[in-house]
Design a protein around this motif. Structure first.
Motif, PDB file in Angstrom:
ATOM      1  N   VAL A  53       0.864  -1.180   0.000  1.00 43.15           N
ATOM      2  CA  VAL A  53       0.000   0.000   0.000  1.00 43.15           C
ATOM      3  C   VAL A  53       0.902   1.233   0.000  1.00 43.15           C
ATOM      4  O   VAL A  53       1.741   1.396   0.900  1.00 43.15           O
ATOM      5  CB  VAL A  53      -0.937   0.031   1.218  1.00 43.15           C
ATOM      6  N   ILE A  54       0.751   2.088  -1.006  1.00 40.84           N
ATOM      7  CA  ILE A  54       1.560   3.303  -1.113  1.00 40.84           C
ATOM      8  C   ILE A  54       0.702   4.497  -0.752  1.00 40.84           C
ATOM      9  O   ILE A  54      -0.338   4.743  -1.366  1.00 40.84           O
ATOM     10  CB  ILE A  54       2.130   3.462  -2.537  1.00 40.84           C
ATOM     11  N   GLN A  55       1.122   5.256   0.264  1.00 36.03           N
ATOM     12  CA  GLN A  55       0.404   6.458   0.693  1.00 36.03           C
ATOM     13  C   GLN A  55       1.011   7.674  -0.005  1.00 36.03           C
ATOM     14  O   GLN A  55       2.222   7.892   0.059  1.00 36.03           O
ATOM     15  CB  GLN A  55       0.525   6.628   2.215  1.00 36.03           C
ATOM     16  N   GLN A  56       0.165   8.463  -0.660  1.00 32.09           N
ATOM     17  CA  GLN A  56       0.645   9.645  -1.375  1.00 32.09           C
ATOM     18  C   GLN A  56      -0.304  10.815  -1.156  1.00 32.09           C
ATOM     19  O   GLN A  56      -1.517  10.621  -1.040  1.00 32.09           O
ATOM     20  CB  GLN A  56       0.756   9.354  -2.874  1.00 32.09           C
ATOM     21  N   SER A  57       0.257  12.014  -1.126  1.00 32.55           N
ATOM     22  CA  SER A  57      -0.589  13.209  -1.050  1.00 32.55           C
ATOM     23  C   SER A  57      -1.285  13.426  -2.383  1.00 32.55           C
ATOM     24  O   SER A  57      -2.491  13.660  -2.455  1.00 32.55           O
ATOM     25  CB  SER A  57       0.244  14.437  -0.681  1.00 32.55           C
ATOM     26  N   VAL A  58      -0.497  13.353  -3.456  1.00 31.38           N
ATOM     27  CA  VAL A  58      -1.027  13.442  -4.816  1.00 31.38           C
ATOM     28  C   VAL A  58      -0.408  12.301  -5.618  1.00 31.38           C
ATOM     29  O   VAL A  58       0.682  11.818  -5.284  1.00 31.38           O
ATOM     30  CB  VAL A  58      -0.692  14.800  -5.476  1.00 31.38           C
ATOM     31  N   PRO A  59      -1.069  11.821  -6.655  1.00 34.48           N
ATOM     32  CA  PRO A  59      -0.546  10.687  -7.425  1.00 34.48           C
ATOM     33  C   PRO A  59       0.834  10.953  -8.006  1.00 34.48           C
ATOM     34  O   PRO A  59       1.096  11.997  -8.595  1.00 34.48           O
ATOM     35  CB  PRO A  59      -1.587  10.522  -8.543  1.00 34.48           C
ATOM     36  N   ASP A  60       1.746  10.018  -7.775  1.00 30.17           N
ATOM     37  CA  ASP A  60       3.094  10.058  -8.328  1.00 30.17           C
ATOM     38  C   ASP A  60       3.366   8.681  -8.935  1.00 30.17           C
ATOM     39  O   ASP A  60       3.316   7.665  -8.242  1.00 30.17           O
ATOM     40  CB  ASP A  60       4.108  10.369  -7.221  1.00 30.17           C
ATOM     41  N   MET A  61       3.657   8.664 -10.213  1.00 30.48           N
ATOM     42  CA  MET A  61       3.747   7.397 -10.940  1.00 30.48           C
ATOM     43  C   MET A  61       5.097   6.689 -10.789  1.00 30.48           C
ATOM     44  O   MET A  61       5.212   5.510 -11.081  1.00 30.48           O
ATOM     45  CB  MET A  61       3.500   7.633 -12.445  1.00 30.48           C
ATOM     46  N   LYS A  62       6.115   7.396 -10.298  1.00 28.81           N
ATOM     47  CA  LYS A  62       7.475   6.860 -10.335  1.00 28.81           C
ATOM     48  C   LYS A  62       7.616   5.549  -9.567  1.00 28.81           C
ATOM     49  O   LYS A  62       8.228   4.602 -10.052  1.00 28.81           O
ATOM     50  CB  LYS A  62       8.457   7.897  -9.772  1.00 28.81           C
ATOM     51  N   LEU A  63       7.075   5.492  -8.359  1.00 28.73           N
ATOM     52  CA  LEU A  63       7.268   4.315  -7.516  1.00 28.73           C
ATOM     53  C   LEU A  63       6.568   3.086  -8.102  1.00 28.73           C
ATOM     54  O   LEU A  63       7.116   1.980  -8.098  1.00 28.73           O
ATOM     55  CB  LEU A  63       6.774   4.594  -6.098  1.00 28.73           C
ATOM     56  N   VAL A  64       5.349   3.266  -8.612  1.00 30.85           N
ATOM     57  CA  VAL A  64       4.632   2.145  -9.219  1.00 30.85           C
ATOM     58  C   VAL A  64       5.381   1.645 -10.451  1.00 30.85           C
ATOM     59  O   VAL A  64       5.529   0.429 -10.663  1.00 30.85           O
ATOM     60  CB  VAL A  64       3.195   2.548  -9.595  1.00 30.85           C
ATOM     61  N   ARG A  65       5.873   2.578 -11.272  1.00 27.18           N
ATOM     62  CA  ARG A  65       6.642   2.176 -12.459  1.00 27.18           C
ATOM     63  C   ARG A  65       7.884   1.389 -12.046  1.00 27.18           C
ATOM     64  O   ARG A  65       8.234   0.373 -12.669  1.00 27.18           O
ATOM     65  CB  ARG A  65       7.047   3.417 -13.267  1.00 27.18           C
ATOM     66  N   ILE A  67       8.362  -0.435  -9.351  1.00 29.83           N
ATOM     67  CA  ILE A  67       7.979  -1.768  -8.869  1.00 29.83           C
ATOM     68  C   ILE A  67       7.667  -2.687 -10.033  1.00 29.83           C
ATOM     69  O   ILE A  67       8.112  -3.835 -10.096  1.00 29.83           O
ATOM     70  CB  ILE A  67       6.772  -1.674  -7.917  1.00 29.83           C
ATOM     71  N   ARG A  68       6.886  -2.196 -10.984  1.00 31.99           N
ATOM     72  CA  ARG A  68       6.483  -3.044 -12.108  1.00 31.99           C
ATOM     73  C   ARG A  68       7.628  -3.322 -13.079  1.00 31.99           C
ATOM     74  O   ARG A  68       7.737  -4.427 -13.623  1.00 31.99           O
ATOM     75  CB  ARG A  68       5.295  -2.395 -12.837  1.00 31.99           C
ATOM     76  N   LYS A  69       8.519  -2.357 -13.272  1.00 32.28           N
ATOM     77  CA  LYS A  69       9.667  -2.605 -14.148  1.00 32.28           C
ATOM     78  C   LYS A  69      10.603  -3.637 -13.538  1.00 32.28           C
ATOM     79  O   LYS A  69      11.336  -4.317 -14.262  1.00 32.28           O
ATOM     80  CB  LYS A  69      10.419  -1.293 -14.407  1.00 32.28           C
ATOM     81  N   SER A  70      10.567  -3.739 -12.217  1.00 30.38           N
ATOM     82  CA  SER A  70      11.393  -4.732 -11.524  1.00 30.38           C
ATOM     83  C   SER A  70      10.735  -6.098 -11.515  1.00 30.38           C
ATOM     84  O   SER A  70      11.264  -7.043 -10.919  1.00 30.38           O
ATOM     85  CB  SER A  70      11.659  -4.271 -10.088  1.00 30.38           C
ATOM     86  N   ARG A  71       9.557  -6.214 -12.126  1.00 26.49           N
ATOM     87  CA  ARG A  71       8.815  -7.474 -12.246  1.00 26.49           C
ATOM     88  C   ARG A  71       8.472  -8.086 -10.887  1.00 26.49           C
ATOM     89  O   ARG A  71       8.533  -9.305 -10.707  1.00 26.49           O
ATOM     90  CB  ARG A  71       9.591  -8.479 -13.111  1.00 26.49           C
ATOM     91  N   VAL A  72       8.135  -7.233  -9.940  1.00 29.67           N
ATOM     92  CA  VAL A  72       7.656  -7.698  -8.644  1.00 29.67           C
ATOM     93  C   VAL A  72       6.164  -7.983  -8.768  1.00 29.67           C
ATOM     94  O   VAL A  72       5.386  -7.087  -9.103  1.00 29.67           O
ATOM     95  CB  VAL A  72       7.896  -6.637  -7.550  1.00 29.67           C
ATOM     96  N   PRO A  73       5.703  -9.226  -8.529  1.00 30.96           N
ATOM     97  CA  PRO A  73       4.300  -9.570  -8.750  1.00 30.96           C
ATOM     98  C   PRO A  73       3.350  -9.163  -7.629  1.00 30.96           C
ATOM     99  O   PRO A  73       2.147  -9.250  -7.788  1.00 30.96           O
ATOM    100  CB  PRO A  73       4.348 -11.101  -8.877  1.00 30.96           C
TER     101      PRO A  73
END
Length: 267
Positions: A53-65, A67-73
């Motif tokens: 669960v990622i808590q953010q004040s406003v949406p920031d795409m960097k962390l999700v990208r 995680i997914r580029k690292s192929r973490v399921p």
């Protein structure tokens, strides 16, 4: 359910889960581990978490990208204080499994977390069907051939956990964290004792060996044991006597690689 909560950006200063997430944890057996975004991929790979669960004040795409580029399921949910439909759509498109406002009702939040974990585990409803066995998550009941299996609260929690992760081997440490989230954990052999008691109860319903034990590693649900009676093959029957004599020796603890993240356990 083990939740890795990432306080991203300005939210990292607080170092605590959003109020809704804290209250959601009170509604179910949820263990929350707080961390910053640094080293998140390594943390998730080395430790067993059901969801991030990622808590953010406003949406920031960097962390999700990242995680997914690292192929973490591991599934990812975003809790955000302010957002727009466009930002939510982008988060979902790059790999987030859900994005909800921080003001979401705790009951709804817990249901969303549970639903994501179920889907990732291959279950599409709150009733888990595994051969002759059904696990009613909403009623907290287990049936074999429509007959109720008399389980204690902790025995049910253990069986549900293994049913949800039916393809995975769970270490004793993972089971303890999931069953006793936020509570003083009992002595290590309590899991071995519960496994033995559930085995004895299952045998009364014609299920000889509901669990597979990998000595020194952990336990896994044995799906073949719940196959319809007519579908059992000769090999499984030949192993019946040997399985019934299996001892209840404890699983020896392995090595847990933990990060230096601050741990906050809530139930």
């Amino acid at each position: 359910m083990r939740v890795l909560c990432i306080a991203d950006g300005s939210e990292q200063r607080n170092g605590l889960p959003y109020d809704g997430l804290s209250k959601a944890a009170l509604g179910g057996s949820v263990s929350i581990t707080m961390s910053g975004p640094e080293g998140i991929v390594e943390t998730v790979r080395r430790s067993h978490f059901d969801i991030v669960v990622i808590q953010q004040s406003v949406p920031d795409m960097k962390l999700v990208r990242h995680i997914r580029k690292s192929r973490v399921p591991t599934p990812v949910m975003i809790l955000v204080r302010q957002s727009t439909p466009h930002a939510v759509a982008e988060l979902l498109s790059i790999g987030a499994d859900d994005c909800v406002p921080a003001s979401v009702d705790p009951i709804e939040l817990l249901a969303r977390l549970q639903a994501i974990v179920r889907r990732v585990s291959g279950h599409d409803s709150r009733t888990l069907h595994i051969g002759r066995m059904t696990v009613g998550v909403d009623r907290r009941e287990v049936h074999i051939d429509s007959k109720l299996v008399p389980l204690t609260r902790r025995e049910y929690d253990l069986l549900e956990l293994l049913a949800l992760r039916k393809t995975q081997v769970l270490s004793k440490e993972t089971v303890l964290d999931s069953l006793y989230a936020g509570e003083s954990e009992p002595y290590g052999k309590v899991i071995d004792v519960m496994i033995c008691k559930i085995r004895k109860k299952m045998r009364n319903f014609g299920v000889d060996e509901p669990f597979t034990t990998l000595w020194g590693i952990g336990y896994r649900l044995n799906e073949k044991a719940f196959a319809p009676l007519g579908a059992r093959n000769h090999a499984a029957e030949a192993l019946g006597d040997r399985s019934a004599k299996e001892s209840c020796l404890p699983v020896m603890p392995g090595i847990n690689i933990m990060t230096s993240s601050t741990i906050l356990d809530l139930t």
